[in-house]
Motif scaffolding. Structure first.
Motif, PDB file in Angstrom:
ATOM      1  N   ILE A 133      13.732  22.506 -11.752  1.00 22.94           N
ATOM      2  CA  ILE A 133      11.912  22.448 -11.518  1.00 22.94           C
ATOM      3  C   ILE A 133      11.250  24.123 -10.977  1.00 22.94           C
ATOM      4  N   HIS A 134      11.705  24.798 -10.618  1.00 20.93           N
ATOM      5  CA  HIS A 134      11.177  25.556  -9.737  1.00 20.93           C
ATOM      6  C   HIS A 134      11.440  26.632 -10.908  1.00 20.93           C
ATOM      7  N   ASN A 135      11.475  26.952 -12.112  1.00 15.01           N
ATOM      8  CA  ASN A 135      12.007  27.819 -13.390  1.00 15.01           C
ATOM      9  C   ASN A 135      10.318  26.401 -14.144  1.00 15.01           C
ATOM     10  N   TYR A 136      10.369  25.934 -14.756  1.00 10.71           N
ATOM     11  CA  TYR A 136       9.157  24.617 -15.494  1.00 10.71           C
ATOM     12  C   TYR A 136       8.049  25.111 -14.404  1.00 10.71           C
ATOM     13  N   SER A 137       7.808  24.746 -13.550  1.00  8.75           N
ATOM     14  CA  SER A 137       6.643  25.063 -12.645  1.00  8.75           C
ATOM     15  C   SER A 137       6.356  26.907 -13.363  1.00  8.75           C
ATOM     16  N   SER A 138       7.482  27.287 -13.082  1.00  9.18           N
ATOM     17  CA  SER A 138       7.041  28.536 -13.278  1.00  9.18           C
ATOM     18  C   SER A 138       5.846  28.852 -14.970  1.00  9.18           C
ATOM     19  N   PHE A 139       7.037  28.238 -15.354  1.00 12.77           N
ATOM     20  CA  PHE A 139       5.889  28.458 -16.885  1.00 12.77           C
ATOM     21  C   PHE A 139       5.217  27.220 -16.978  1.00 12.77           C
ATOM     22  N   LEU A 140       4.684  26.762 -16.622  1.00 12.07           N
ATOM     23  CA  LEU A 140       3.355  25.847 -16.598  1.00 12.07           C
ATOM     24  C   LEU A 140       2.434  26.712 -16.218  1.00 12.07           C
ATOM     25  N   ILE A 141       2.975  27.181 -15.087  1.00 16.95           N
ATOM     26  CA  ILE A 141       1.765  28.141 -14.835  1.00 16.95           C
ATOM     27  C   ILE A 141       1.501  29.805 -15.974  1.00 16.95           C
ATOM     28  N   GLU A 142       2.468  30.398 -16.303  1.00 17.76           N
ATOM     29  CA  GLU A 142       1.733  31.103 -17.678  1.00 17.76           C
ATOM     30  C   GLU A 142       1.493  30.611 -18.935  1.00 17.76           C
TER      31      GLU A 142
END
Length: 286
Positions: free
Chosen positions: A54-63
């Motif tokens: 969840i943390h990583n996918y949220s980061s990818f979405l922001i990028e």
């Protein structure tokens, strides 16, 4: 005489039956505790992977989609990332706590002067910006004891770190020491080192070793909270106040002391400071 013997036999039979029942209940409790530790370990371990996802996918979405989501969307994803990190920290603390009950103690002779010196150096290095305002004093030479070096290092680290963290004084003062047998006897007589939940008699019966303490001039603890502070994840302040944390440090400290067959208790005056007392009487059987 026959009646008396009969009554005695009945009494002995009743005692044996009660002992057997207590033995069965103790074995059942041990099994339940072990199952709970196993569950805590497995649950903690398995929950960390989806949280990282969840943390990583949220980061990818922001990028990748930050411009599309807009400022409000990015803020929400950043909040989600902070929450997952908070949850992972809590799970890590739970995992560590469950391991404490499973790991065998590595008993050895440990010079507490060297151990505490390393703890103080580590704390000063980890907080260089505040080290000038923190005075950590070992009031006299500490003894060499039999204990688990790693766990007792964590014990002192948790207690001293708390003393630094929960302190709003301009000059933070932490004192580390121990009471001699004469000082223990005098303090017990005056009821100066025993809170309401641990009687002086219980300390006197249990203690055959020094009583160690970590004392500070920090914010103190209200009397109504003295017992609850040792509950896991119990915090008396909002998560972001006093440097954050999971609220598991004192629970872990208490577990370490108990595994060394000791007692841990607290004495505090709200607004003036806190003293944590503890004993360490290691045993290879625990």
């Amino acid at each position: 005489k026959i009646e008396q013997l009969t009554r005695e036999n009945e009494y002995q039979s009743l005692l044996l039956e009660q002992n057997d029942q207590i033995g069965r209940q103790n074995r059942e409790l041990l099994q339940v505790n072990e199952e709970l530790r196993q569950f805590a370990y497995v649950a903690s371990h398995d929950l960390k992977e989806p949280l990282r996802g969840i943390h990583n996918y949220s980061s990818f979405l922001i990028e990748d989609y930050g411009t599309v989501l807009g400022e409000d969307g990015v803020d929400k994803l950043n909040t989600l990332m902070r929450l997952t990190q908070r949850m992972e920290d809590l799970i890590s603390s739970l995992l560590h706590y469950s391991r404490l009950g499973r790991a065998n103690l590595q008993i050895d002779r440990v010079d507490l002067n060297t151990l505490v010196g390393s703890v103080i150096d580590l704390i000063n290095m980890s907080q260089p910006e505040t080290s000038e305002n923190v005075e950590i004093q070992v009031v006299r030479s500490l003894p060499t004891i039999t204990c688990d070096h790693v766990q007792v290092t964590e014990l002192f680290t948790n207690l001293v770190t708390n003393s630094v963290k929960y302190n709003d004084k301009v000059q933070k003062q932490i004192e580390i020491g121990y009471l001699s047998s004469q000082q223990v006897a005098e303090a017990l007589r005056k009821k100066a080192i025993a809170p309401s939940d641990i009687t002086p008699e219980r300390i006197e019966d249990t203690v055959s070793a020094p009583i160690f303490y970590v004392r500070d001039n920090g914010i103190g603890i209200r009397e109504k909270h003295l017992e609850s502070i040792f509950r896991i994840f119990k915090r008396l302040h909002p998560p972001k106040r006093f440097g954050g944390g999971t609220g598991a440090g004192l629970t872990i400290a208490k577990k370490i002391v108990e595994r060394h067959s000791g007692l841990l208790w607290v004495s505090s005056v709200f607004g003036e400071g806190t003293t944590f007392y503890f004993t360490l009487e290691a045993s290879d059987e625990r």
